[in-house]
Design a protein around this motif. Structure first.
Motif, mmCIF file in Angstrom:
data_model
loop_
_atom_site.group_PDB
_atom_site.id
_atom_site.type_symbol
_atom_site.label_atom_id
_atom_site.label_comp_id
_atom_site.label_asym_id
_atom_site.label_seq_id
_atom_site.Cartn_x
_atom_site.Cartn_y
_atom_site.Cartn_z
ATOM 1 N N SER A 1 0.857 -1.178 0.000
ATOM 2 C CA SER A 1 0.000 0.000 0.000
ATOM 3 C C SER A 1 0.894 1.230 0.000
ATOM 4 C CB SER A 1 -0.933 0.004 1.211
ATOM 5 O OG SER A 1 -0.193 0.020 2.404
ATOM 6 N N VAL A 2 0.432 2.231 -0.691
ATOM 7 C CA VAL A 2 1.208 3.460 -0.811
ATOM 8 C C VAL A 2 0.598 4.496 0.121
ATOM 9 C CG1 VAL A 2 2.008 5.250 -2.393
ATOM 10 C CG2 VAL A 2 1.704 2.901 -3.214
ATOM 11 N N PRO A 3 1.380 4.951 1.109
ATOM 12 C CA PRO A 3 0.846 5.962 2.029
ATOM 13 C C PRO A 3 0.639 7.304 1.316
ATOM 14 C CG PRO A 3 3.177 5.552 2.471
ATOM 15 C CD PRO A 3 2.750 4.577 1.403
ATOM 16 N N ASP A 4 -0.237 8.112 1.889
ATOM 17 C CA ASP A 4 -0.519 9.424 1.297
ATOM 18 C C ASP A 4 0.723 10.311 1.268
ATOM 19 O OD1 ASP A 4 -3.167 8.772 0.861
ATOM 20 O OD2 ASP A 4 -3.824 9.561 2.794
ATOM 21 N N ASP A 5 1.526 10.242 2.308
ATOM 22 C CA ASP A 5 2.720 11.087 2.411
ATOM 23 C C ASP A 5 3.953 10.337 1.881
ATOM 24 O OD1 ASP A 5 2.699 9.247 4.463
ATOM 25 O OD2 ASP A 5 3.675 10.596 5.896
ATOM 26 N N VAL A 6 3.821 9.776 0.701
ATOM 27 C CA VAL A 6 4.859 8.925 0.131
ATOM 28 C C VAL A 6 6.098 9.745 -0.259
ATOM 29 C CG1 VAL A 6 4.028 9.058 -2.251
ATOM 30 C CG2 VAL A 6 5.251 7.036 -1.486
ATOM 31 N N ASP A 7 7.247 9.138 -0.010
ATOM 32 C CA ASP A 7 8.506 9.688 -0.492
ATOM 33 C C ASP A 7 9.387 8.510 -0.897
ATOM 34 O OD1 ASP A 7 9.695 8.619 1.846
ATOM 35 O OD2 ASP A 7 9.667 10.540 2.885
ATOM 36 N N ASP A 8 10.538 8.794 -1.468
ATOM 37 C CA ASP A 8 11.401 7.725 -1.974
ATOM 38 C C ASP A 8 11.838 6.761 -0.886
ATOM 39 O OD1 ASP A 8 11.105 8.842 -4.447
ATOM 40 O OD2 ASP A 8 13.205 9.421 -4.694
ATOM 41 N N SER A 9 12.079 7.287 0.300
ATOM 42 C CA SER A 9 12.497 6.437 1.413
ATOM 43 C C SER A 9 11.407 5.436 1.782
ATOM 44 C CB SER A 9 12.855 7.310 2.615
ATOM 45 O OG SER A 9 13.166 6.506 3.721
ATOM 46 N N LYS A 10 10.185 5.893 1.851
ATOM 47 C CA LYS A 10 9.064 5.004 2.180
ATOM 48 C C LYS A 10 8.835 3.985 1.066
ATOM 49 C CE LYS A 10 6.784 8.160 5.305
ATOM 50 N NZ LYS A 10 5.668 9.043 5.564
ATOM 51 N N LEU A 11 8.926 4.430 -0.177
ATOM 52 C CA LEU A 11 8.767 3.506 -1.296
ATOM 53 C C LEU A 11 9.841 2.427 -1.271
ATOM 54 C CD1 LEU A 11 7.883 5.942 -4.231
ATOM 55 C CD2 LEU A 11 6.344 4.365 -3.039
ATOM 56 N N THR A 12 11.058 2.828 -0.952
ATOM 57 C CA THR A 12 12.164 1.874 -0.872
ATOM 58 C C THR A 12 11.926 0.867 0.249
ATOM 59 O OG1 THR A 12 13.722 3.490 -1.777
ATOM 60 C CG2 THR A 12 14.663 1.650 -0.548
ATOM 61 N N ASN A 13 11.452 1.335 1.386
ATOM 62 C CA ASN A 13 11.174 0.430 2.506
ATOM 63 C C ASN A 13 10.058 -0.557 2.174
ATOM 64 O OD1 ASN A 13 13.180 1.439 4.174
ATOM 65 N ND2 ASN A 13 11.839 2.946 5.111
ATOM 66 N N ILE A 14 9.026 -0.087 1.485
ATOM 67 C CA ILE A 14 7.945 -0.985 1.065
ATOM 68 C C ILE A 14 8.503 -2.037 0.107
ATOM 69 C CG2 ILE A 14 5.777 -1.134 -0.227
ATOM 70 C CD1 ILE A 14 5.167 1.756 0.824
ATOM 71 N N ALA A 15 9.308 -1.598 -0.847
ATOM 72 C CA ALA A 15 9.889 -2.521 -1.827
ATOM 73 C C ALA A 15 10.796 -3.546 -1.143
ATOM 74 C CB ALA A 15 10.659 -1.745 -2.889
ATOM 75 N N ARG A 16 11.573 -3.116 -0.163
ATOM 76 C CA ARG A 16 12.417 -4.060 0.590
ATOM 77 C C ARG A 16 11.560 -5.127 1.258
ATOM 78 N NH1 ARG A 16 15.692 0.550 3.169
ATOM 79 N NH2 ARG A 16 17.462 0.730 1.768
ATOM 80 N N GLY A 17 10.469 -4.686 1.869
ATOM 81 C CA GLY A 17 9.570 -5.630 2.534
ATOM 82 C C GLY A 17 8.968 -6.621 1.550
ATOM 83 N N ILE A 18 8.588 -6.131 0.386
ATOM 84 C CA ILE A 18 8.028 -7.001 -0.658
ATOM 85 C C ILE A 18 9.051 -8.051 -1.065
ATOM 86 C CG2 ILE A 18 7.363 -7.060 -3.105
ATOM 87 C CD1 ILE A 18 6.013 -4.291 -2.619
ATOM 88 N N GLU A 19 10.248 -7.598 -1.380
ATOM 89 C CA GLU A 19 11.278 -8.522 -1.862
ATOM 90 C C GLU A 19 11.673 -9.532 -0.790
ATOM 91 O OE1 GLU A 19 12.121 -8.658 -5.095
ATOM 92 O OE2 GLU A 19 10.688 -7.023 -5.374
ATOM 93 N N LYS A 20 11.693 -9.091 0.455
ATOM 94 C CA LYS A 20 12.037 -10.000 1.556
ATOM 95 C C LYS A 20 10.967 -11.086 1.720
ATOM 96 C CE LYS A 20 13.268 -9.971 6.438
ATOM 97 N NZ LYS A 20 13.479 -9.159 7.630
ATOM 98 N N LYS A 21 9.700 -10.680 1.699
ATOM 99 C CA LYS A 21 8.601 -11.654 1.852
ATOM 100 C C LYS A 21 8.572 -12.639 0.691
ATOM 101 C CE LYS A 21 5.971 -10.171 5.438
ATOM 102 N NZ LYS A 21 4.902 -10.701 6.227
#
Length: 132
Positions: free
Chosen positions: A74-94
Motif C-alpha cells: 500500500s502506498v501511504p498518502d505522504d509517500v517519499d522515496d524512502s518510504k517507497l524503498t522500505n515498502i519494496a524491501r519488505g516485498i522482496e524479503k517476503k
C-alpha cells in the motif's frame, strides 16, 4: 501456485504504480525494471503450473501459510522515496522467503523447486539493489 500468481500480479501492479511517484530517476528505473520482471515471472509461473499440474495435484503441499508471506503493498498518502524503498524491501524479503520455503516443500518436483529457488534469488538480488 495460485498464491504465487496472485502476489506477483499485486507486486507488479505496485511497481508499475510507484514508478511515476519516485522522485529519484534511478529508483524509478529500478521500479520499472521490477515491473517488467514481474510480467516475466507471471509467465514463468503460468508455464510451471501448466507443465507440472498433474504431479502437483497428486502431492499435497502443507505448511505454507500464504498470509505469512503476503507483503504489505500500500502506498501511504505522504509517500517519499524512502518510504517507497522500505515498502519494496519488505516485498522482496517476503517473496524471497515464500519462494525459498516453497522450494523446500516442493523438492519432490525438482523443476518447480529449482524455478522457485531462481525466483527467490531474484528477490534477494532486488533487495540488495535497494540497500545500495
Amino acid at each position: 501456485m495460485k498464491f504465487a500468481l496472485d502476489v506477483e500480479t499485486e507486486v507488479t501492479r505496485f511497481y508499475e504504480s510507484v514508478q511515476g511517484l519516485a522522485k529519484d530517476e534511478d529508483l524509478a528505473g529500478v521500479f520499472g525494471s521490477l515491473a517488467s520482471r514481474g510480467e516475466k515471472r507471471l509467465k514463468t509461473i503460468e508455464r510451471i503450473r501448466r507443465e507440472n499440474v498433474t504431479e502437483m495435484i497428486l502431492e499435497p503441499i502443507v505448511g505454507l501459510d500464504s498470509d505469512a508471506y503476503r507483503p504489505t503493498i500500500s502506498v501511504p498518502d505522504d509517500v517519499d522515496d524512502s518510504k517507497l524503498t522500505n515498502i519494496a524491501r519488505g516485498i522482496e524479503k517476503k517473496l524471497n522467503a515464500f519462494y525459498n520455503d516453497a522450494a523446500t516443500k516442493l523438492e519432490f518436483l525438482s523443476e518447480v523447486a529449482y524455478s522457485f529457488e531462481i525466483l527467490a534469488e531474484a528477490n534477494d538480488n532486488a533487495n540488495q539493489r535497494f540497500a545500495s
